[in-house]
Write an enzyme that holds these catalytic residues in place. Structure first.
Site, PDB file in Angstrom:
ATOM      1  N   SER A 106      40.285  61.355  40.280  1.00 31.07           N
ATOM      2  CA  SER A 106      39.623  62.093  39.194  1.00 31.07           C
ATOM      3  C   SER A 106      38.104  61.969  39.315  1.00 31.07           C
ATOM      4  CB  SER A 106      40.041  61.532  37.834  1.00 31.07           C
ATOM      5  OG  SER A 106      41.437  61.487  37.744  1.00 31.07           O
ATOM      6  N   ILE A 127      44.733  51.684  34.963  1.00 29.58           N
ATOM      7  CA  ILE A 127      45.267  50.309  34.900  1.00 29.58           C
ATOM      8  C   ILE A 127      45.209  49.626  36.262  1.00 29.58           C
ATOM      9  CG2 ILE A 127      46.800  50.736  32.933  1.00 29.58           C
ATOM     10  CD1 ILE A 127      49.135  50.768  35.036  1.00 29.58           C
ATOM     11  N   ASP A 128      45.014  50.415  37.343  1.00 30.75           N
ATOM     12  CA  ASP A 128      45.109  49.847  38.691  1.00 30.75           C
ATOM     13  C   ASP A 128      43.887  49.012  39.112  1.00 30.75           C
ATOM     14  OD1 ASP A 128      47.408  51.303  38.661  1.00 30.75           O
ATOM     15  OD2 ASP A 128      46.762  52.809  40.116  1.00 30.75           O
ATOM     16  N   ALA A 188      52.825  33.803  38.326  1.00 29.38           N
ATOM     17  CA  ALA A 188      53.759  34.087  39.429  1.00 29.38           C
ATOM     18  C   ALA A 188      53.517  33.070  40.539  1.00 29.38           C
ATOM     19  CB  ALA A 188      53.527  35.501  39.951  1.00 29.38           C
ATOM     20  N   LYS A 216      61.502  24.722  39.969  1.00 33.15           N
ATOM     21  CA  LYS A 216      62.854  24.856  39.403  1.00 33.15           C
ATOM     22  C   LYS A 216      63.325  26.312  39.485  1.00 33.15           C
ATOM     23  CE  LYS A 216      63.020  20.529  38.038  1.00 33.15           C
ATOM     24  NZ  LYS A 216      62.032  20.014  39.010  1.00 33.15           N
ATOM     25  N   HIS A 251      56.520  51.997  33.334  1.00 27.99           N
ATOM     26  CA  HIS A 251      55.437  52.559  32.519  1.00 27.99           C
ATOM     27  C   HIS A 251      55.194  51.839  31.209  1.00 27.99           C
ATOM     28  CE1 HIS A 251      55.453  55.462  35.643  1.00 27.99           C
ATOM     29  NE2 HIS A 251      54.458  56.124  35.087  1.00 27.99           N
ATOM     30  N   GLN A 253      54.031  49.190  31.249  1.00 28.90           N
ATOM     31  CA  GLN A 253      52.769  48.564  31.635  1.00 28.90           C
ATOM     32  C   GLN A 253      51.554  49.444  31.326  1.00 28.90           C
ATOM     33  OE1 GLN A 253      53.038  47.067  35.678  1.00 28.90           O
ATOM     34  NE2 GLN A 253      52.194  45.286  34.690  1.00 28.90           N
TER      35      GLN A 253
HETATM   36  O1  F6P Z   1      47.479  55.611  36.716  1.00 27.78           O
HETATM   37  C1  F6P Z   1      47.841  54.736  37.708  1.00 27.78           C
HETATM   38  C2  F6P Z   1      49.343  54.606  37.758  1.00 27.78           C
HETATM   39  O2  F6P Z   1      49.836  54.124  36.541  1.00 27.78           O
HETATM   40  C3  F6P Z   1      49.840  53.761  38.907  1.00 27.78           C
HETATM   41  O3  F6P Z   1      49.844  52.400  38.596  1.00 27.78           O
HETATM   42  C4  F6P Z   1      51.208  54.329  39.130  1.00 27.78           C
HETATM   43  O4  F6P Z   1      51.618  54.174  40.455  1.00 27.78           O
HETATM   44  C5  F6P Z   1      51.012  55.778  38.838  1.00 27.78           C
HETATM   45  O5  F6P Z   1      49.918  55.869  37.963  1.00 27.78           O
HETATM   46  C6  F6P Z   1      52.199  56.463  38.235  1.00 27.78           C
HETATM   47  O6  F6P Z   1      51.849  57.770  38.014  1.00 27.78           O
HETATM   48  P1  F6P Z   1      52.753  58.824  37.283  1.00 27.78           P
HETATM   49  O7  F6P Z   1      52.926  58.361  35.865  1.00 27.78           O
HETATM   50  O8  F6P Z   1      51.984  60.113  37.405  1.00 27.78           O
HETATM   51  O9  F6P Z   1      54.044  58.847  38.016  1.00 27.78           O
END
Ligand code: F6P
Length: 298
Positions: A106, A127-128, A188, A216, A251, A253
């Site tokens: 974008s 978010i990446d 993790a 564990k 999603h 996340q």
């Molecule tokens: O916006 C980034 C992201 O959330 C990535 O983490 C993920 O791989 C991708 O978008 C998923 O995109 P879409 O919702 O368009 O499938």
């Protein structure tokens, strides 16, 4: 002065908080703010709404995930003719400034529009956390907190029923920042990310070693972009003869209220974006580097 806002690509928590703050700043000066619907497609179709602070201030935007403007992955990001068409639309609508919130793709399109003569401010929002030129992109903190919430819950059951391996798949596309963050936070035991490939043998040995060192249970985060989640699940199950459980966060996340940090960053990013506009400093992206909010070239 007329400012248009676009939320493009994958939405992220904090976009609405940014819009609210920008609307607030605009309301204090002689400036009209409009929001294009559905990302760049909204610019193509001249589809926009007024973002008058008085009309949006009662919508609890600060805490709302997603984007009230909707977002979209514009299929013509690389089509120069379409970009010229967008520029003409913006000129016709009397838009003096375009503020683009989004990730890499974008913002590359924003740079194209800037090169075509549109006054653009880019805002890293994904978010990446993988936009070059900034250490932080809006939404990342919320996404990593979501990972933590999932792992925290898994840990309860992992503690109660020891001996197992848990694989948690995170979003992030091809960027491993979210999966790695869980490792950096100590949540993790292992993070599997595209930036640091390891062999099957290395992974098996690593997990064996952790169990013999006293772990564990083992929690492994894996970036979705590797596309190896089920492969690693089967591999570890067979090589170690232990139960392996897979959780794909998906999603979940990307949604939800922004964390306090993302709300803060949304506000600071909006202030910086508005500052650039006031100074007539275009072709820039708001960025966060070395602990400071500033700007860099798009
Ligand atoms: O916006 C980034 C992201 O959330 C990535 O983490 C993920 O791989 C991708 O978008 C998923 O995109 P879409 O919702 O368009 O499938």
């Amino acid at each position: 002065m007329k400012i248009g806002v676009v939320t493009s690509g994958g939405d992220c928590p904090g976009m609405n908080a940014f819009i609210l703050e920008l609307a607030k700043l605009c309301s204090k000066t002689d400036c009209d703010l409009i929001g294009y619907i559905g990302g760049y497609k909204g610019v193509e179709e001249n589809n926009f709404i007024d973002l008058n602070f008085n009309s949006i201030s009662g919508m609890s935007l600060g805490k709302r995930g997603g984007s009230i403007l909707f977002t979209g992955r514009y299929e013509n990001l690389k089509d120069d003719k379409k970009m010229i068409y967008l520029k003409q639309n913006l000129n016709k609508s009397g838009v003096d400034w375009l503020v683009v919130l989004g990730g890499d793709g974008s913002l590359r399109a924003a740079k194209k529009l800037s090169d075509l003569g549109i006054k653009v401010v880019g805002v890293p929002a994904t978010i990446d956390n993988d936009v070059k030129g900034t250490d932080y992109t809006l939404g990342f903190d919320t996404a990593i907190n979501k990972t933590l919430e999932v792992i925290n819950d898994i840990e309860d059951t992992a503690t109660a029923m020891p001996g197992k391996i848990y694989i948690v798949e995170t979003l992030g596309g091809d960027s491993g920042n979210i999966a790695k963050a869980a490792f950096d936070q100590g949540a993790a035991d292992i993070a599997l990310i595209p930036e640091m490939p390891i062999s099957d043998e290395e992974l098996v040995n690593m997990v064996k070693e952790k169990f013999s060192n006293g772990n564990k249970y083992i929690i492994i985060t894996i970036c979705e972009g590797l596309k190896r989640t089920m492969h690693y699940s089967e591999l570890l199950q067979q090589a170690l003869n232990r139960k392996v459980h897979v959780t794909i966060i998906g999603h979940k996340q990307r949604g939800g209220s922004p964390t306090a940090y993302d709300r803060y960053m949304a506000k600071q990013f909006a202030k910086q974006a508005f500052d650039l506009i006031k100074k007539n400093d275009y072709g820039k992206m708001v960025c966060y580097t070395l602990g400071k909010i500033g700007n860099c070239n798009l």
